[in-house]
Design an enzyme around this catalytic site. Structure first.
Site: not given
Ligand code: SAH
Length: 254
Positions: A11, A77, A191-192, A215
């Protein structure tokens, strides 16, 4: 100057591609990009993932760069029914779902602030929501037919309401069910955002957050995450920031 904070690298890259004069200012292990976007002075930065990283980023933006507003863009999410992949959520309030100092303080309350839910700035959020409605009107035109079809984006929606944040990628149905029952009005989880909202509240600076649903925070949450971010979310956020900044008078963002 307005700060645009992106959670994901893709982004930020999309944004930087449209900043003709950006200057890289490294500080606190981050690269802050100061320049203009569509004529508006902005500072753009990658927050990094998680509440502490986001709070550090926000503090530096306010204290060192004198940011007069912070807008967070990223993915999240979907939690509430009907908040689907490809939809956009504009936060009205933000809460940390993993903060619990009970019984001393009510669950979710940030100790000594008296708040669990931090409000987003109404004027900026209204403008972002209006921009989002425009951007989502024709997903095929914006993303191309194959991307729109791959992710099943036919009629993406804009939602406004509670956004919750915590230091956990929510990726099981059990976890998202638990969040839904604990916080039935939460639209989406990331998460932020709530961390930045808390910092901006302390500084008395307006804050807004807009998130594309990547998601459903369930067992398939990992799915096509990376591809979604580059093919869909980063284009949405760019178009959104663009549409929003275009509505500001030239000197309102200085
Ligand atoms: N594990 C993921 C990346 C994790 S970080 C991967 O497979 O690459 C995910 C980022 O997107 C974080 O900055 C958070 O703010 C956001 N995010 C998107 N979906 C999320 C969810 N289901 N739970 C928590 N954060 C999510």
């Amino acid at each position: 100057m307005i700060a645009i904070v992106a959670a994901m690298h893709e982004e930020l890259a999309a944004l930087l591609a449209l900043m003709p004069d950006e200057q890289r200012i490294p500080f606190a292990g981050r690269d802050f990009w100061v320049g203009h976007f569509r004529g508006q002075p902005i500072v753009a930065v990658l927050s990094r993932i998680g509440k502490v990283a986001a709070a550090t980023t926000a503090t530096v933006l306010l204290e060192r760069f004198g940011a007069e507003a912070i807008v967070f863009t990223g993915v999240a999410g979907g939690l509430a029914p009907g908040v689907e992949v490809g939809d956009v959520v504009v936060a009205t309030k933000l809460l940390q779902h993993d903060l619990d100092a009970s019984p001393i303080f009510p669950k979710y309350e940030v100790p000594l602030t008296g708040h669990a839910r931090f409000a987003a700035d109404t004027a900026i959020s209204d403008a972002l929501a209006a921009a989002a409605v425009e951007v989502l009107r024709d997903p095929v035109a914006l993303l191309g037919p194959s991307v729109a079809e791959d992710f099943g984006l036919t009629a993406p929606k804009v939602h406004r309401g509670l956004l919750v944040s915590g230091d956990r990628f929510v990726s099981t149905a059990a976890e998202s069910d638990a969040l839904r029952s604990a916080l039935p009005d939460a639209l989406a989880v990331e998460m932020e955002g709530a961390a930045v909202a808390q910092v901006c509240h302390d500084f008395g600076v307006p804050f807004a957050a807009v998130r594309t649903i990547s998601d459903r925070a369930d067992d398939e949450a990992h799915g096509d995450f990376t591809r979604f971010v580059s093919a869909v979310a980063s284009r949405y956020s760019l178009a959104l920031v663009d549409a929003w900044l275009a509505t500001l008078p030239a000197d309102a963002a200085t």
